[in-house]
Design an enzyme around this catalytic site. Structure first.
Site, short mmCIF file in Angstrom:
data_model
loop_
_atom_site.label_atom_id
_atom_site.label_comp_id
_atom_site.label_asym_id
_atom_site.label_seq_id
_atom_site.Cartn_x
_atom_site.Cartn_y
_atom_site.Cartn_z
N PHE A 172 0.86 -1.18 0.00
CA PHE A 172 0.00 0.00 0.00
C PHE A 172 0.90 1.24 0.00
CE2 PHE A 172 -2.95 3.13 1.82
CZ PHE A 172 -4.02 2.95 0.96
N ASP A 226 1.74 -5.28 8.45
CA ASP A 226 0.56 -4.44 8.28
C ASP A 226 -0.64 -5.37 8.12
OD1 ASP A 226 -1.54 -2.84 7.33
OD2 ASP A 226 -0.21 -1.53 6.19
N TYR A 257 -11.44 0.10 10.41
CA TYR A 257 -12.68 0.47 9.72
C TYR A 257 -13.01 -0.47 8.57
CZ TYR A 257 -9.06 3.04 7.09
OH TYR A 257 -7.92 3.39 6.40
N LYS A 258 -12.19 -1.48 8.33
CA LYS A 258 -12.47 -2.44 7.26
C LYS A 258 -13.24 -3.63 7.85
CE LYS A 258 -8.17 -1.17 4.87
NZ LYS A 258 -8.68 -0.17 3.97
N ARG A 317 -11.97 -4.63 -7.11
CA ARG A 317 -11.84 -5.39 -5.86
C ARG A 317 -13.22 -5.70 -5.30
NH1 ARG A 317 -8.07 -2.78 -1.42
NH2 ARG A 317 -9.81 -1.32 -1.45
#
Length: 425
Positions: free
Chosen positions: A135, A210, A235-236, A384
């Protein structure tokens, strides 16, 4: 149109949903009727208790309790208390994790900690290794730290592994720390944490993981893997809400060796002593920084509690079944449209989202969203689709593929409104 096997028609999917041991969790999230939500890998939906909890904090603890609520409502303890809950989800233990700040800031803290420890133990090691396909913020932070250290003569560099430079080839006597994403944000590919951590340690380096696309989605065993540090967002798959605080986990052997680079008062051993000098807290508490966002922490707890109720093995079994089904249906029902699944097929090598490449991926995702099938797009050219076992159904998978098939067959994606880029993709 209807396939012969029970699994591969919509009725077969409905029957699988009826037998799903996790089916009861779906009703505990706010999901609009008629929507197929496959973007929990970017933002999880709201747990039904979150709005009431936010109202309680605002209307009672804040409005009535005012400043007293730091003590009476337990606000001050939230980062550590929630950190202990989160640690259970990632294979940690009490006192090893705090919920605080953002993934970006926590990665900076972890990298700085690892570099400082290596300065003490192996001062010649001045290379930070990460993935070219990581990322972007993970690369930016590594480069920023190296630039900061080099501004005072540090001699640090960032080394990127990719198809031309494997991790094994990158690991030499110069490497101080390796920072990897357990599950790749774009492709969904997953590292074997235990074996890779051992490989990093054998080379004399420290390992940072991560977990942004892993925590709450795949089994994580930080202590069993002997990891050094881990960071991630909430938050995922943990359904903490937009911008909910991230977390940092630190192996106990490192906790008291590190002087916090962002030495704010909340990481002080006695923050309300208002002492002249900085004295770091013992343990993971020293990875805090400033005053915490109480409302976001409070609503995050609703998502954490839901995740803690579910058996991780059952979650993983369903995740693999959902993603298997999605990939199989793409092959059966969307053949001939140039779709390329770039997510590994092997179960041990993938997380809980599936990425599909196509030259017109952005427009196709936009057309799907217009029909109420929510996925997202990542450059270059990848759609995705996230499959969250707590609320994604097998019928959702069928319906998503049917909408995709029709969009491809009719070229509904090839319209001006679907080619215009939004600020957030």
């Amino acid at each position: 149109m209807v396939q012969q096997t029970a699994t591969h028609d919509r009725q077969g999917c409905v029957e699988r949903d009826a037998a799903d041991p996790l089916a009861g969790f779906r009703s505990r999230f706010v999901l609009p009727d008629g929507l197929v939500y496959l973007d929990g890998n970017s933002l999880g939906p709201s747990p039904r208790g979150a709005a009431a909890r936010a109202a309680e904090v605002v209307e009672q603890e804040w409005a009535q309790g005012l400043i007293r609520s730091w003590n009476t409502a337990g606000w001050f303890d939230l980062p550590r208390r929630l950190g202990d809950k989160l640690a259970r989800l990632v294979g940690g233990a009490d006192g090893e994790c705090v919920v605080t700040d953002t993934t970006t800031l926590n990665l900076f803290k972890a990298l700085a900690s690892a570099v400082r420890i290596q300065q003490q133990d192996a001062p010649g090691r001045r290379v930070i290794v990460t993935e070219r396909d990581n990322f972007p913020t993970d690369i930016y932070i590594a480069e920023g730290l190296a630039d900061l250290l080099n501004s005072v003569g540090g001699g640090y560099e960032v080394r990127l592994i990719d198809e031309d430079l494997s991790l094994a080839e990158a690991l030499d006597d110069d490497v101080a720390v390796v920072s990897l994403s357990h599950v790749n944000y774009r492709t969904g590919a997953m590292w074997d944490m235990a074996s890779v951590t051992a490989q990093i340690h054998d080379a004399g380096a420290l390992a940072i993981w991560d977990l942004a696309h892993a925590a709450g989605a795949v089994p994580v065993a930080l202590n069993a893997a002997d990891a050094d540090y881990a960071v991630g967002c909430t938050y995922k798959y943990l359904n903490g809400g937009p911008g909910s605080p991230a977390f940092i986990w630190v192996n106990r052997r490192h906790q008291n060796r590190f002087w916090q680079p962002l030495s704010g008062w909340w990481s002080h051993a006695r923050p309300f002593a208002m002492a002249d000098g900085y004295e770091p807290d013992d343990g993971a508490g020293r990875f805090l920084c400033g005053t915490q966002p109480v409302i976001s922490l409070a609503t995050l707890e609703c998502g954490l509690d839901l995740s803690l109720e579910a058996d991780p093995a059952v979650l993983r079994t369903k995740s693999l079944a959902l993603t298997d089904l999605f990939m199989q249906l793409l092959e059966e029902r969307c053949a001939g449209h140039g779709l390329e699944v770039i997510t590994p097929r092997a179960h041990a090598e993938r997380g809980s989202h599936v990425s599909v490449a196509h030259p017109d991926a952005y427009a196709i995702v936009s057309a799907l969203i217009g029909r109420g099938v929510i996925g997202d797009y990542r450059e270059p050219g990848a759609m995705r689709f996230g499959f969250t076992s707590l609320y994604t159904s097998y019928a959702d998978v069928w319906d998503a593929v049917e909408h995709l098939r029709d969009i491809l067959d009719t070229r509904a994606w090839d319209a001006p409104e679907h080619r215009r880029r939004n600020a957030v993709t």
